[in-house]
Write an enzyme that holds these catalytic residues in place. Structure first.
Site, mmCIF file in Angstrom:
data_model
loop_
_atom_site.group_PDB
_atom_site.id
_atom_site.type_symbol
_atom_site.label_atom_id
_atom_site.label_comp_id
_atom_site.label_asym_id
_atom_site.label_seq_id
_atom_site.Cartn_x
_atom_site.Cartn_y
_atom_site.Cartn_z
ATOM 1 N N HIS A 69 0.845 -1.204 0.000
ATOM 2 C CA HIS A 69 0.000 0.000 0.000
ATOM 3 C C HIS A 69 0.881 1.256 0.000
ATOM 4 O O HIS A 69 0.621 2.218 -0.728
ATOM 5 C CB HIS A 69 -0.866 0.067 1.267
ATOM 6 C CG HIS A 69 -1.917 -0.993 1.383
ATOM 7 N ND1 HIS A 69 -2.100 -1.731 2.525
ATOM 8 C CD2 HIS A 69 -2.867 -1.411 0.510
ATOM 9 C CE1 HIS A 69 -3.121 -2.566 2.352
ATOM 10 N NE2 HIS A 69 -3.597 -2.397 1.140
ATOM 11 N N ARG A 125 -2.310 -5.877 -8.127
ATOM 12 C CA ARG A 125 -1.178 -6.779 -7.898
ATOM 13 C C ARG A 125 -1.058 -7.826 -8.993
ATOM 14 O O ARG A 125 0.029 -8.144 -9.446
ATOM 15 C CB ARG A 125 -1.323 -7.488 -6.545
ATOM 16 C CG ARG A 125 -1.055 -6.574 -5.370
ATOM 17 C CD ARG A 125 -1.516 -7.198 -4.103
ATOM 18 N NE ARG A 125 -2.945 -7.449 -4.178
ATOM 19 C CZ ARG A 125 -3.697 -7.856 -3.165
ATOM 20 N NH1 ARG A 125 -3.143 -8.075 -1.995
ATOM 21 N NH2 ARG A 125 -4.981 -8.040 -3.306
ATOM 22 N N LYS A 127 -15.602 -7.647 4.480
ATOM 23 C CA LYS A 127 -14.469 -8.005 5.352
ATOM 24 C C LYS A 127 -14.776 -7.708 6.817
ATOM 25 O O LYS A 127 -15.455 -6.724 7.119
ATOM 26 C CB LYS A 127 -13.220 -7.213 4.940
ATOM 27 C CG LYS A 127 -12.679 -7.586 3.572
ATOM 28 C CD LYS A 127 -11.397 -6.802 3.250
ATOM 29 C CE LYS A 127 -10.854 -7.146 1.872
ATOM 30 N NZ LYS A 127 -9.769 -6.223 1.462
HETATM 31 O O1 PNS Z 1 -8.786 -2.543 0.215
HETATM 32 P P1 PNS Z 1 -10.079 -3.060 -0.351
HETATM 33 O O2 PNS Z 1 -10.905 -3.760 0.718
HETATM 34 O O3 PNS Z 1 -9.889 -3.910 -1.559
HETATM 35 O O4 PNS Z 1 -10.891 -1.761 -0.854
HETATM 36 C C1 PNS Z 1 -12.237 -1.835 -1.229
HETATM 37 C C2 PNS Z 1 -12.954 -0.551 -0.786
HETATM 38 C C3 PNS Z 1 -12.878 -0.428 0.727
HETATM 39 C C4 PNS Z 1 -12.274 0.644 -1.434
HETATM 40 C C5 PNS Z 1 -14.445 -0.653 -1.261
HETATM 41 O O5 PNS Z 1 -15.066 -1.731 -0.615
HETATM 42 C C6 PNS Z 1 -15.205 0.647 -1.008
HETATM 43 O O6 PNS Z 1 -15.113 1.575 -1.809
HETATM 44 N N1 PNS Z 1 -15.921 0.738 0.139
HETATM 45 C C7 PNS Z 1 -16.694 1.907 0.517
HETATM 46 C C8 PNS Z 1 -18.188 1.692 0.260
HETATM 47 C C9 PNS Z 1 -18.473 1.799 -1.218
HETATM 48 O O7 PNS Z 1 -18.347 2.854 -1.821
HETATM 49 N N2 PNS Z 1 -18.857 0.663 -1.827
HETATM 50 C C10 PNS Z 1 -19.162 0.585 -3.248
HETATM 51 C C11 PNS Z 1 -17.911 0.218 -4.024
HETATM 52 S S1 PNS Z 1 -18.243 0.063 -5.739
#
Ligand code: PNS
Length: 163
Positions: free
Chosen positions: A17, A90, A41
């Site tokens: 990250h 990745r 998660k």
């Molecule tokens: O590190 P990650 O878990 O792969 O990131 C995913 C994340 C947290 C960026 C995604 O789940 C997110 O944007 N969450 C906020 C809620 C949201 O906007 N959900 C719709 C995503 S299309």
């Protein structure tokens, strides 16, 4: 000023990250590292704790800000007038999930573009969930996360063991 948002779970932040954040900070005027919830998660650290850990390791990056948000990424983007979402890729296995999120975010907020940065080869295998697994079984995580946050991960594990 172009604001780019680097969103993620960051539970916890890894050296992978950090590499993406550093490279984004060289490409955009201002970068917000945004800790948001991933509904799929179960986190080890709260959003606020994760943001605190990221602040500790990004202090040297002059144009990087750290924030957390309980809600949709696009709502935060609108609030901040941010136009770029930066995500790290990745491997091919990341692609389908990231592509789906990028298209959904564009549907919800067409004013923002998602930009993908490829991870560096040395960090390709890294993930927060692997870090947590290794730490849980007493393994060495020093090559995977910034040194300044190792005590926090270890003490969180000890607290979980006490439960
Ligand atoms: O590190 P990650 O878990 O792969 O990131 C995913 C994340 C947290 C960026 C995604 O789940 C997110 O944007 N969450 C906020 C809620 C949201 O906007 N959900 C719709 C995503 S299309």
């Amino acid at each position: 000023m172009q604001i780019a948002v680097c969103p993620g779970s960051f539970d916890p932040i890894t050296l992978g990250h950090l590499d993406i954040i550093r490279r984004a900070s060289e490409l955009f005027d201002h970068v917000v590292v945004l800790v948001v919830q991933n509904a799929g998660k179960t986190p080890m650290f709260s959003l606020e704790e994760r943001a605190e850990l990221i602040k500790r390791v990004t202090g040297d990056f002059k144009n990087v800000e750290v924030d957390c948000f309980h809600g949709l990424l696009v709502d935060y983007m609108k609030e901040r007038g941010a136009s770029v979402i930066v995500k790290g890729l990745r491997a091919m296995s990341d692609f389908e999930y990231e592509f789906q999120m990028a298209l959904t975010n564009r549907q919800l907020y067409p004013e923002a573009e998602t930009v993908f940065l490829t991870s560096s080869v040395e960090r390709m295998y890294l993930s927060s969930s692997l870090v947590k697994q290794i730490a849980q079984f007493g393994g060495d995580i020093s090559a995977l996360v910034p040194a300044q946050i190792i005590p926090d991960i270890l003490s969180k594990n000890r607290k979980d063991d006490d439960k």
